[in-house]
Scaffold this motif. Sequence first.
Motif, PDB file in Angstrom:
ATOM      1  N   LEU A 139       0.818  -1.207   0.000  1.00 37.26           N
ATOM      2  CA  LEU A 139       0.000   0.000   0.000  1.00 37.26           C
ATOM      3  C   LEU A 139       0.858   1.265   0.000  1.00 37.26           C
ATOM      4  N   LEU A 140       1.907   1.253   0.772  1.00 39.13           N
ATOM      5  CA  LEU A 140       2.812   2.395   0.829  1.00 39.13           C
ATOM      6  C   LEU A 140       3.508   2.616  -0.521  1.00 39.13           C
ATOM      7  N   VAL A 141       3.962   1.557  -1.122  1.00 38.65           N
ATOM      8  CA  VAL A 141       4.638   1.652  -2.424  1.00 38.65           C
ATOM      9  C   VAL A 141       3.665   2.150  -3.496  1.00 38.65           C
ATOM     10  N   VAL A 142       2.444   1.632  -3.496  1.00 36.85           N
ATOM     11  CA  VAL A 142       1.434   2.080  -4.463  1.00 36.85           C
ATOM     12  C   VAL A 142       1.135   3.567  -4.260  1.00 36.85           C
ATOM     13  N   ALA A 143       1.030   3.995  -3.013  1.00 34.86           N
ATOM     14  CA  ALA A 143       0.761   5.412  -2.722  1.00 34.86           C
ATOM     15  C   ALA A 143       1.897   6.295  -3.234  1.00 34.86           C
ATOM     16  N   TRP A 144       3.129   5.899  -3.008  1.00 28.85           N
ATOM     17  CA  TRP A 144       4.275   6.690  -3.488  1.00 28.85           C
ATOM     18  C   TRP A 144       4.328   6.736  -5.016  1.00 28.85           C
ATOM     19  N   VAL A 145       4.029   5.638  -5.657  1.00 29.72           N
ATOM     20  CA  VAL A 145       4.001   5.623  -7.122  1.00 29.72           C
ATOM     21  C   VAL A 145       2.900   6.543  -7.633  1.00 29.72           C
ATOM     22  N   ALA A 146       1.724   6.517  -6.994  1.00 29.83           N
ATOM     23  CA  ALA A 146       0.617   7.394  -7.390  1.00 29.83           C
ATOM     24  C   ALA A 146       0.989   8.867  -7.218  1.00 29.83           C
ATOM     25  N   VAL A 147       1.630   9.210  -6.124  1.00 26.92           N
ATOM     26  CA  VAL A 147       2.068  10.593  -5.891  1.00 26.92           C
ATOM     27  C   VAL A 147       3.093  11.004  -6.941  1.00 26.92           C
ATOM     28  N   PHE A 148       4.015  10.116  -7.260  1.00 23.97           N
ATOM     29  CA  PHE A 148       5.026  10.403  -8.277  1.00 23.97           C
ATOM     30  C   PHE A 148       4.386  10.657  -9.642  1.00 23.97           C
ATOM     31  N   ILE A 149       3.455   9.808 -10.025  1.00 24.50           N
ATOM     32  CA  ILE A 149       2.780   9.968 -11.316  1.00 24.50           C
ATOM     33  C   ILE A 149       1.960  11.255 -11.339  1.00 24.50           C
ATOM     34  N   ALA A 150       1.261  11.555 -10.247  1.00 26.10           N
ATOM     35  CA  ALA A 150       0.471  12.782 -10.176  1.00 26.10           C
ATOM     36  C   ALA A 150       1.364  14.015 -10.271  1.00 26.10           C
ATOM     37  N   THR A 151       2.514  13.980  -9.647  1.00 27.24           N
ATOM     38  CA  THR A 151       3.454  15.099  -9.710  1.00 27.24           C
ATOM     39  C   THR A 151       3.952  15.310 -11.136  1.00 27.24           C
ATOM     40  N   ILE A 152       4.303  14.241 -11.807  1.00 29.21           N
ATOM     41  CA  ILE A 152       4.752  14.334 -13.195  1.00 29.21           C
ATOM     42  C   ILE A 152       3.631  14.879 -14.075  1.00 29.21           C
ATOM     43  N   TYR A 153       2.409  14.394 -13.870  1.00 29.08           N
ATOM     44  CA  TYR A 153       1.260  14.853 -14.656  1.00 29.08           C
ATOM     45  C   TYR A 153       1.039  16.355 -14.490  1.00 29.08           C
ATOM     46  N   VAL A 154       1.048  16.832 -13.254  1.00 32.01           N
ATOM     47  CA  VAL A 154       0.839  18.261 -12.993  1.00 32.01           C
ATOM     48  C   VAL A 154       1.967  19.089 -13.599  1.00 32.01           C
ATOM     49  N   PHE A 155       3.181  18.622 -13.495  1.00 34.94           N
ATOM     50  CA  PHE A 155       4.325  19.338 -14.060  1.00 34.94           C
ATOM     51  C   PHE A 155       4.212  19.446 -15.577  1.00 34.94           C
ATOM     52  N   VAL A 156       3.901  18.346 -16.235  1.00 36.07           N
ATOM     53  CA  VAL A 156       3.783  18.342 -17.692  1.00 36.07           C
ATOM     54  C   VAL A 156       2.601  19.201 -18.127  1.00 36.07           C
ATOM     55  N   LYS A 157       1.474  19.084 -17.438  1.00 38.05           N
ATOM     56  CA  LYS A 157       0.287  19.871 -17.786  1.00 38.05           C
ATOM     57  C   LYS A 157       0.571  21.369 -17.664  1.00 38.05           C
ATOM     58  N   SER A 158       1.235  21.785 -16.591  1.00 38.66           N
ATOM     59  CA  SER A 158       1.535  23.214 -16.415  1.00 38.66           C
ATOM     60  C   SER A 158       2.570  23.689 -17.431  1.00 38.66           C
ATOM     61  N   ALA A 159       3.497  22.829 -17.813  1.00 39.85           N
ATOM     62  CA  ALA A 159       4.504  23.216 -18.799  1.00 39.85           C
ATOM     63  C   ALA A 159       3.892  23.393 -20.183  1.00 39.85           C
ATOM     64  N   LEU A 160       2.869  22.614 -20.499  1.00 36.50           N
ATOM     65  CA  LEU A 160       2.241  22.678 -21.811  1.00 36.50           C
ATOM     66  C   LEU A 160       1.085  23.675 -21.883  1.00 36.50           C
TER      67      LEU A 160
END
Length: 145
Positions: A17-38
């Motif tokens: 559960l902890l690993v899944v949560a960290w992966v989800a946070v990582f993916i969400a961070t990348i998504y927000v970064f890419v969305k704001s850059a574009l």
Amino acid sequence: MEEFMPLAAQFAKNHTLLVVAWVAVFIATIYVFVKSALSKVKLVNNSQAVALINNKDAVVIDLRSIDEFKRGHIINSKQFLPTDIKKHNLGKIEQHKEMPIILVCATGAIANTSAEILSKQGFVEVYVLQEGIAGWNAANLPLVK
């Protein structure tokens, strides 16, 4: 490194559960970064907003309610509701498509959605005031009633 991989696999197995949560946070961070850059919408701070108003005659659109607007707003700003933007009811601001537009709300959170809509509707330069009127007021910048 040979010792690390079995330990990492064991950790992931024991704390799925902890690993899944960290992966989800990582993916969400990348998504927000890419969305704001574009995004065509830019976030501006108070000093950048003042410069846009003074140097480029930027139009300030206040997205707060009429009562909040009457309690204090940036000079020469126009009061507009986010629902009007969503419904494409742009009567007052349609003429400003080629000018810089700065969207302002109470805290800066609501303005992003409206800014994206305006950008898609052909507005060339759309900005969102970081921290909204709360940040403007905290910086002791003038409001008119």
